[in-house]
Design an enzyme around this catalytic site. Sequence first.
Site, PDB file in Angstrom:
ATOM      1  N   GLN A 177       0.607  -0.902   0.208  1.00  0.00           N
ATOM      2  CA  GLN A 177       0.199   0.290  -0.059  1.00  0.00           C
ATOM      3  C   GLN A 177       0.750   1.394  -0.206  1.00  0.00           C
ATOM      4  O   GLN A 177       0.534   2.163  -0.894  1.00  0.00           O
ATOM      5  CB  GLN A 177      -0.396  -0.041   1.136  1.00  0.00           C
ATOM      6  CG  GLN A 177      -1.850   0.958   1.014  1.00  0.00           C
ATOM      7  CD  GLN A 177      -3.495   0.652  -0.131  1.00  0.00           C
ATOM      8  OE1 GLN A 177      -2.956   0.027  -0.678  1.00  0.00           O
ATOM      9  NE2 GLN A 177      -3.982   2.752  -0.422  1.00  0.00           N
ATOM     10  N   GLU A 178       2.019   1.644   1.397  1.00  0.00           N
ATOM     11  CA  GLU A 178       3.242   2.768   1.076  1.00  0.00           C
ATOM     12  C   GLU A 178       3.768   2.857  -0.109  1.00  0.00           C
ATOM     13  O   GLU A 178       4.061   3.967  -0.469  1.00  0.00           O
ATOM     14  CB  GLU A 178       3.784   1.896   2.268  1.00  0.00           C
ATOM     15  CG  GLU A 178       3.021   2.538   3.149  1.00  0.00           C
ATOM     16  CD  GLU A 178       2.777   3.319   3.400  1.00  0.00           C
ATOM     17  OE1 GLU A 178       3.123   4.822   2.991  1.00  0.00           O
ATOM     18  OE2 GLU A 178       1.766   3.489   4.855  1.00  0.00           O
TER      19      GLU A 178
END
Length: 232
Positions: free
Chosen positions: A81-82
């Site tokens: 996600q990051e």
Amino acid sequence: AKPGTRDVAASRAHAFAALGDAAAAYRLATIAFARQLGGPLDAATRPRFEWAYPAAHAATVQAAVAEFGGSTELVLAIMRQESGFDAEAHSSADARGLMQVIPPTGRQIAAALKMGAYTDAALLQPQLNLRFGAWYLAQLLHEFCGNLVPAIASYNAGPQAVKNWLAAHAAMPSADTDADAFVEDIPYRQTRQYVKSVLANYAVYARLYGPAGAEPELPRQVPRHWRGNINF
């Protein structure tokens, strides 16, 4: 995508994965196989899922989790996600690397780990960035008694904001400790969507790389109390 196009995409994604380029395999697979990734995980679709949800930097992640505790699958879910597995990712907020650690947090982690020589430039080194991110995530899990929901929310918004939200949620006349209700009450739209996305990533990672046949356990409730061990 048309069958022929999918075959080409599969060959390319396989090649990227074989070369250790998890970021390229992930980018290609999430576009080319979006429909399949929205369906069941089975023997036929597993390669597509493994390209889209790679066990990137597996040895480093496993070593960090062994050192600090936590969950390999959760670290991978956060990394996906990051940064989308891009070791050189650099956000507008100056978050850096695979786990998108901002320099002030990096300095505090370096101090907590009693590192001597440290500069912000080191945050673009995959091994250090993953170690810092795994340490911070483990601290957040400990802070919230192992509960994934506030720990994930804190990775995005900071633990103090999450503590305020937990307190406000608990103070509502009709409030209970339902985790889904808490997530929907998160006032930051970005954090609300972030928690949902990371939990979805985590569920897939647990099915892909966890014990065979085991279903991931997602929290049904959020804690009313926390430990106070970290606030950055």
